[in-house]
Each structure stands twice: as structure tokens, then as C-alpha cells.
Motif scaffolding. Structure first.
Motif, PDB file in Angstrom:
ATOM      1  N   PRO A 230       0.785  -1.238   0.000  1.00 14.15           N
ATOM      2  CA  PRO A 230       0.000   0.000   0.000  1.00 14.15           C
ATOM      3  C   PRO A 230       0.819   1.292   0.000  1.00 14.15           C
ATOM      4  CG  PRO A 230      -0.013  -0.990   2.176  1.00 14.15           C
ATOM      5  CD  PRO A 230       0.691  -1.960   1.260  1.00 14.15           C
ATOM      6  N   GLN A 231       2.097   1.217   0.360  1.00 13.36           N
ATOM      7  CA  GLN A 231       2.889   2.441   0.493  1.00 13.36           C
ATOM      8  C   GLN A 231       3.693   2.806  -0.761  1.00 13.36           C
ATOM      9  OE1 GLN A 231       5.286   1.634   3.908  1.00 13.36           O
ATOM     10  NE2 GLN A 231       3.612   1.936   5.349  1.00 13.36           N
ATOM     11  N   LEU A 232       3.916   1.849  -1.647  1.00 14.41           N
ATOM     12  CA  LEU A 232       4.770   2.089  -2.811  1.00 14.41           C
ATOM     13  C   LEU A 232       4.037   1.712  -4.097  1.00 14.41           C
ATOM     14  CD1 LEU A 232       8.044   0.520  -1.370  1.00 14.41           C
ATOM     15  CD2 LEU A 232       7.527   2.956  -1.578  1.00 14.41           C
ATOM     16  N   ASP A 233       4.429   2.335  -5.196  1.00 12.92           N
ATOM     17  CA  ASP A 233       3.807   2.027  -6.476  1.00 12.92           C
ATOM     18  C   ASP A 233       4.296   0.673  -6.987  1.00 12.92           C
ATOM     19  OD1 ASP A 233       6.339   3.245  -6.745  1.00 12.92           O
ATOM     20  OD2 ASP A 233       5.936   3.847  -8.807  1.00 12.92           O
ATOM     21  N   GLY A 234       3.428  -0.020  -7.711  1.00 12.74           N
ATOM     22  CA  GLY A 234       3.765  -1.298  -8.311  1.00 12.74           C
ATOM     23  C   GLY A 234       3.808  -1.168  -9.814  1.00 12.74           C
ATOM     24  N   ALA A 235       3.898  -2.321 -10.498  1.00 15.13           N
ATOM     25  CA  ALA A 235       3.949  -2.300 -11.960  1.00 15.13           C
ATOM     26  C   ALA A 235       3.554  -3.663 -12.500  1.00 15.13           C
ATOM     27  CB  ALA A 235       5.335  -1.922 -12.444  1.00 15.13           C
ATOM     28  N   THR A 236       3.212  -3.670 -13.782  1.00 11.52           N
ATOM     29  CA  THR A 236       2.886  -4.897 -14.501  1.00 11.52           C
ATOM     30  C   THR A 236       3.744  -4.961 -15.757  1.00 11.52           C
ATOM     31  OG1 THR A 236       0.611  -4.843 -13.693  1.00 11.52           O
ATOM     32  CG2 THR A 236       1.034  -6.189 -15.635  1.00 11.52           C
ATOM     33  N   GLY A 237       4.302  -6.149 -16.016  1.00 14.22           N
ATOM     34  CA  GLY A 237       5.146  -6.358 -17.197  1.00 14.22           C
ATOM     35  C   GLY A 237       6.609  -6.150 -16.882  1.00 14.22           C
ATOM     36  N   GLY A 238       7.447  -7.012 -17.445  1.00  9.65           N
ATOM     37  CA  GLY A 238       8.877  -6.971 -17.166  1.00  9.65           C
ATOM     38  C   GLY A 238       9.525  -5.620 -17.409  1.00  9.65           C
ATOM     39  N   ASP A 239       9.197  -4.969 -18.532  1.00  6.80           N
ATOM     40  CA  ASP A 239       9.806  -3.668 -18.834  1.00  6.80           C
ATOM     41  C   ASP A 239       9.426  -2.610 -17.800  1.00  6.80           C
ATOM     42  OD1 ASP A 239      11.164  -4.549 -21.108  1.00  6.80           O
ATOM     43  OD2 ASP A 239       9.458  -4.122 -22.417  1.00  6.80           O
TER      44      ASP A 239
ATOM     45  N   VAL B  32       7.428  -5.540   6.958  1.00  7.02           N
ATOM     46  CA  VAL B  32       7.268  -6.226   8.239  1.00  7.02           C
ATOM     47  C   VAL B  32       6.903  -5.133   9.244  1.00  7.02           C
ATOM     48  CG1 VAL B  32       8.407  -7.577  10.041  1.00  7.02           C
ATOM     49  CG2 VAL B  32       8.950  -8.003   7.633  1.00  7.02           C
ATOM     50  N   ASP B  33       5.597  -4.995   9.446  1.00  4.47           N
ATOM     51  CA  ASP B  33       5.121  -3.895  10.289  1.00  4.47           C
ATOM     52  C   ASP B  33       4.135  -4.351  11.365  1.00  4.47           C
ATOM     53  OD1 ASP B  33       2.901  -4.486   8.770  1.00  4.47           O
ATOM     54  OD2 ASP B  33       2.741  -2.511   7.836  1.00  4.47           O
ATOM     55  N   GLY B  34       3.988  -5.660  11.528  1.00  2.00           N
ATOM     56  CA  GLY B  34       3.066  -6.172  12.532  1.00  2.00           C
ATOM     57  C   GLY B  34       1.620  -6.178  12.088  1.00  2.00           C
ATOM     58  N   SER B  35       1.357  -5.769  10.858  1.00  7.82           N
ATOM     59  CA  SER B  35      -0.018  -5.691  10.361  1.00  7.82           C
ATOM     60  C   SER B  35      -0.580  -7.087  10.088  1.00  7.82           C
ATOM     61  CB  SER B  35      -0.071  -4.869   9.067  1.00  7.82           C
ATOM     62  OG  SER B  35       0.561  -5.581   8.013  1.00  7.82           O
ATOM     63  N   PRO B  36      -1.907  -7.212  10.088  1.00  8.31           N
ATOM     64  CA  PRO B  36      -2.522  -8.494   9.741  1.00  8.31           C
ATOM     65  C   PRO B  36      -2.144  -8.940   8.321  1.00  8.31           C
ATOM     66  CG  PRO B  36      -4.151  -7.029  10.735  1.00  8.31           C
ATOM     67  CD  PRO B  36      -2.897  -6.215  10.524  1.00  8.31           C
ATOM     68  N   GLU B  37      -1.946  -7.981   7.415  1.00 12.01           N
ATOM     69  CA  GLU B  37      -1.608  -8.323   6.030  1.00 12.01           C
ATOM     70  C   GLU B  37      -0.243  -8.994   5.933  1.00 12.01           C
ATOM     71  OE1 GLU B  37      -4.642  -5.214   6.160  1.00 12.01           O
ATOM     72  OE2 GLU B  37      -2.617  -5.244   7.001  1.00 12.01           O
ATOM     73  N   HIS B  38       0.740  -8.457   6.616  1.00  6.21           N
ATOM     74  CA  HIS B  38       2.080  -9.067   6.554  1.00  6.21           C
ATOM     75  C   HIS B  38       2.069 -10.418   7.266  1.00  6.21           C
ATOM     76  CE1 HIS B  38       4.666  -8.513  10.307  1.00  6.21           C
ATOM     77  NE2 HIS B  38       5.307  -9.455   9.665  1.00  6.21           N
ATOM     78  N   GLN B  39       1.361 -10.506   8.374  1.00  5.32           N
ATOM     79  CA  GLN B  39       1.252 -11.786   9.079  1.00  5.32           C
ATOM     80  C   GLN B  39       0.538 -12.831   8.215  1.00  5.32           C
ATOM     81  OE1 GLN B  39       2.281 -12.813  12.371  1.00  5.32           O
ATOM     82  NE2 GLN B  39       3.651 -11.123  11.878  1.00  5.32           N
ATOM     83  N   HIS B  40      -0.500 -12.398   7.500  1.00  2.00           N
ATOM     84  CA  HIS B  40      -1.250 -13.304   6.617  1.00  2.00           C
ATOM     85  C   HIS B  40      -0.343 -13.858   5.518  1.00  2.00           C
ATOM     86  CE1 HIS B  40      -4.429 -15.010   4.167  1.00  2.00           C
ATOM     87  NE2 HIS B  40      -3.954 -14.318   3.134  1.00  2.00           N
ATOM     88  N   LEU B  41       0.484 -12.999   4.931  1.00  3.12           N
ATOM     89  CA  LEU B  41       1.374 -13.431   3.856  1.00  3.12           C
ATOM     90  C   LEU B  41       2.342 -14.512   4.354  1.00  3.12           C
ATOM     91  CD1 LEU B  41       1.407 -12.442   0.918  1.00  3.12           C
ATOM     92  CD2 LEU B  41       3.356 -11.028   1.510  1.00  3.12           C
ATOM     93  N   LEU B  42       2.876 -14.331   5.542  1.00  3.57           N
ATOM     94  CA  LEU B  42       3.765 -15.343   6.129  1.00  3.57           C
ATOM     95  C   LEU B  42       3.008 -16.636   6.431  1.00  3.57           C
ATOM     96  CD1 LEU B  42       5.877 -13.266   8.668  1.00  3.57           C
ATOM     97  CD2 LEU B  42       6.698 -14.378   6.594  1.00  3.57           C
TER      98      LEU B  42
END
Length: 187
Positions: free
Chosen positions: A55-64, A157-167
């Protein structure tokens, strides 16, 4: 000798070869990021591959587009400042031609404002600072005999439910405690 033991050995060898190839794929990420190697990214991401940086940084789609992250002037500045991506040993959930890898990554950089310290037999340094620690979920597919990245999710790794869920998700899937991977045939 029956062919069953030979098939068993072949299957086990295939698993070892696949895991080694996946370890190499994931292990190449830090040196490629720390040298600004866009070629690596373009080579390993699928054409429609996704890099979700949370949620804090921009993402992207496609290798380039994903490779463009390491070509930014800001990234070059970070490299010149002593950037180091430090990866933990990945947990690999291998299921035929699909794999999910769960791993930690620390972003470390030289502390230019620190006090120089001499460590016997290791030189003088101002030390390094851990900028952030993140969790990665790499969703891989084998295409034409090569492992490629279909999707990468990176969360702090911020203690959030989202990061815990991913692990938790990585552990549960590996040990058969969660539903089958997306795209995999249901039994």
C-alpha cells in the motif's frame, strides 16, 4: 530392477533441480537490484507479470515496467550510497509447474552519518542501517523449462494483519493446510 524405483529417483531429482533453479532465481534478485540490472528483471518476469509493492509504494505490470524501478535516477543514487538488498533463505512450495516462494528481504544502506569504527581485521566503517524489512511472496510458473515470475507481492514487516497473513499463507500452503493454488486443478 523395476522401473518404479527409477521413476521415484527421477521425480526426486526433478524436485531437487527445480528447487535449485528457484533458489538461483530468487538469489539473483539482490545483486540485480544493487547493480541496477534491468536485464535480469525483464528476463525473469512474465510478460504480464505483476510486482505489487504494497500500500505504500507504487507497483507495476510487465517486465519492462518492473525493470524501470531499477533504472530510476533515485535508485542509482541509492546504489551509489551503499544500497544492499539482503535476502533470507526462501521457503519453497513446489507443485509441479507452479511454485510459491515466501521470503524475507532487508534493505540495508551505508550509514554516512555514523562514527567511523575500526573492527580488527575488517577495516573501518561508519556501519550500516537497516532501512526496512519486507516479506516477499513470489508466485512462479515454469514456462518452456524455465521458472518465471508471474506475481510478486512485497509487504513491510510492520506487525499488520496483512504481513502476518502473507507469512502464514506460505506456511499453510506448504504443509497442505490451505486451499490449492490459484490455477491449480482442484482434487
Amino acid at each position: 530392477m523395476s522401473s518404479a524405483p527409477a521413476r521415484d529417483i527421477e521425480a526426486r531429482l526433478r524436485i531437487i533441480e527445480d528447487k535449485l533453479a528457484i533458489y538461483e532465481l530468487i538469489a539473483a534478485h539482490p545483486p540485480s537490484a544493487d547493480t541496477g540490472s534491468a536485464d535480469y528483471t525483464v528476463a525473469v518476469y512474465q510478460e504480464g507479470g505483476v510486482f505489487d509493492r504494497g500500500p505504500q509504494l507504487d507497483g507495476a505490470t510487465g517486465g519492462d515496467n518492473i525493470a524501470a524501478f531499477v533504472q530510476r535516477p533515485e535508485h542509482a543514487t541509492a546504489i551509489r550510497g551503499g544500497l544492499a538488498h539482503f535476502a533470507g533463505l526462501p521457503l519453497i512450495d513446489l507443485r509441479g509447474d507452479i511454485a510459491v516462494v515466501t521470503s524475507y528481504l532487508m534493505i540495508v544502506h551505508l550509514d554516512h552519518e555514523g562514527t567511523p569504527r575500526d573492527l580488527p581485521n575488517h577495516g573501518v566503517s561508519t556501519g550500516y542501517r537497516i532501512h526496512r524489512a519486507v516479506i516477499n511472496r513470489w508466485e512462479l510458473e515454469r514456462r518452456d523449462g524455465q521458472w518465471t515470475i508471474a506475481r510478486r507481492v512485497l509487504l513491510p514487516v510492520d506487525g499488520s494483519p496483512e504481513h502476518q497473513h502473507l507469512l502464514r499463507q506460505g506456511l499453510e500452503e506448504l504443509f497442505g493446510l490451505a486451499p490449492a493454488l490459484k490455477g491449480e486443478a482442484q482434487a
